[in-house]
Design a protein around this motif. Structure first.
Motif, PDB file in Angstrom:
ATOM      1  N   ILE A   1      -6.736  -7.297  -4.342  1.00 39.50           N
ATOM      2  CA  ILE A   1      -6.187  -7.977  -3.044  1.00 39.50           C
ATOM      3  C   ILE A   1      -6.997  -8.281  -2.110  1.00 39.50           C
ATOM      4  CG2 ILE A   1      -4.751  -7.311  -1.235  1.00 39.50           C
ATOM      5  CD1 ILE A   1      -2.997  -5.642  -2.956  1.00 39.50           C
TER       6      ILE A   1
ATOM      7  N   ARG B   1       2.534  -3.958   0.678  1.00 37.61           N
ATOM      8  CA  ARG B   1       3.392  -3.972  -0.546  1.00 37.61           C
ATOM      9  C   ARG B   1       2.912  -3.097  -1.546  1.00 37.61           C
ATOM     10  NH1 ARG B   1       4.595 -10.558   0.279  1.00 37.61           N
ATOM     11  NH2 ARG B   1       6.181 -10.226   1.763  1.00 37.61           N
ATOM     12  N   LEU B   2       1.455  -3.292  -1.624  1.00 42.15           N
ATOM     13  CA  LEU B   2       1.001  -2.409  -2.605  1.00 42.15           C
ATOM     14  C   LEU B   2       1.280  -0.969  -2.467  1.00 42.15           C
ATOM     15  CD1 LEU B   2      -1.187  -1.963  -5.223  1.00 42.15           C
ATOM     16  CD2 LEU B   2      -2.859  -1.950  -3.480  1.00 42.15           C
ATOM     17  N   THR B   3       1.035  -0.624  -1.201  1.00 41.56           N
ATOM     18  CA  THR B   3       1.310   1.059  -0.947  1.00 41.56           C
ATOM     19  C   THR B   3       2.906   1.384  -1.336  1.00 41.56           C
ATOM     20  OG1 THR B   3      -0.510   0.721   0.941  1.00 41.56           O
ATOM     21  CG2 THR B   3       1.060   2.583   1.046  1.00 41.56           C
TER      22      THR B   3
ATOM     23  N   SER C   1       4.716   0.141  -3.344  1.00 39.39           N
ATOM     24  CA  SER C   1       4.970  -0.058  -4.745  1.00 39.39           C
ATOM     25  C   SER C   1       4.607   1.065  -5.328  1.00 39.39           C
ATOM     26  CB  SER C   1       4.274  -1.248  -5.581  1.00 39.39           C
ATOM     27  OG  SER C   1       3.038  -1.079  -5.528  1.00 39.39           O
ATOM     28  N   TYR C   2       3.458   1.843  -4.808  1.00 45.73           N
ATOM     29  CA  TYR C   2       2.774   3.031  -5.473  1.00 45.73           C
ATOM     30  C   TYR C   2       3.589   4.205  -4.937  1.00 45.73           C
ATOM     31  CZ  TYR C   2      -1.425   1.979  -7.916  1.00 45.73           C
ATOM     32  OH  TYR C   2      -2.275   1.599  -8.872  1.00 45.73           O
TER      33      TYR C   2
ATOM     34  N   PHE D   1      -5.097   2.634  -8.106  1.00 41.72           N
ATOM     35  CA  PHE D   1      -4.847   2.017  -6.569  1.00 41.72           C
ATOM     36  C   PHE D   1      -6.305   1.432  -5.858  1.00 41.72           C
ATOM     37  CE2 PHE D   1      -4.031   2.756  -1.881  1.00 41.72           C
ATOM     38  CZ  PHE D   1      -2.533   2.077  -1.804  1.00 41.72           C
TER      39      PHE D   1
ATOM     40  N   ALA E   1      -6.483  -2.010  -7.607  1.00 42.31           N
ATOM     41  CA  ALA E   1      -5.834  -2.968  -6.839  1.00 42.31           C
ATOM     42  C   ALA E   1      -6.032  -3.231  -5.443  1.00 42.31           C
ATOM     43  CB  ALA E   1      -4.072  -2.157  -6.867  1.00 42.31           C
ATOM     44  N   GLN E   2      -6.464  -2.490  -4.765  1.00 45.76           N
ATOM     45  CA  GLN E   2      -6.945  -2.827  -3.428  1.00 45.76           C
ATOM     46  C   GLN E   2      -7.950  -3.684  -3.359  1.00 45.76           C
ATOM     47  OE1 GLN E   2      -7.716   1.474  -2.082  1.00 45.76           O
ATOM     48  NE2 GLN E   2      -6.073   1.150  -0.194  1.00 45.76           N
TER      49      GLN E   2
END
Length: 173
Positions: free
Chosen positions: A96, A112-114, A116-117, A89, A92-93
């Motif tokens: 981004i 969107r990342l949050t 998806s996790y 995570f 990925a952050q």
């Protein structure tokens, strides 16, 4: 959801001893990941996103492999050690932040990342439970090992310049 059953199987006598052992394993993992997040932050700052992702997926593969051959409570604890470097995570952050402009674009991407996790946090344990319901508590770990190694290969395909891309500044106010 497999770990409580695995601990119960590994602890002789089960019951309250197994409950305490599970609590200790979970606490150990939480502390390891807390310390590991500091180390992953340094790796991301010093070596970049691509290296961070490789370290993350290598740690995942190691943790899942050790879990897949676990035959004692001590090995279960040992399987948690590589988990300290599981900072997907954070990676990925950081990615981004490097490839999106400040403002709405970044906010949307992080949302969107949050999401998806969160979805993965639901379906991952569900799938692990389904796979483990066959009685083979290690099948999910074996598949996760393979998936993590595959992810390392996919990370190698990322553009070489990803780590050098400066975040885009939003000049509109």
């Amino acid at each position: 959801p497999i770990e409580p059953f695995l601990v119960d199987k590994l602890v002789k006598g089960g019951g309250q001893d197994a409950t305490l052992a599970l609590g200790r394993v979970e606490a150990f993992f939480s502390v390891a990941q807390g310390l590991g997040s500091l180390i992953m932050g340094y790796i991301l700052d010093r070596f970049g996103v691509k290296t961070g992702l490789i370290v993350n997926f290598l740690a995942c593969a190691m943790q899942y492999y050790i879990l897949s051959i676990t035959s004692s409570l001590e090995m279960l604890f040992l399987s948690k050690v590589p988990g300290m470097m599981m900072g997907g995570f954070l990676c990925a952050q950081t990615a981004i932040a490097k490839v999106t402009a400040e403002g709405n674009e970044r906010i949307t991407a992080l949302g969107r990342l949050t999401s998806s996790y969160t979805v993965g946090g639901f379906f991952g344990p569900f799938l692990g439970g389904v796979l483990g319901s066959s009685g083979d508590y290690f099948l999910g770990a074996k598949l996760a090992t393979a998936g993590s190694l595959l992810a390392i290969g996919l990370v190698m395909l990322l553009p070489a310049g990803l780590d050098s891309v400066a975040p885009v500044k939003n000049t509109s106010k």
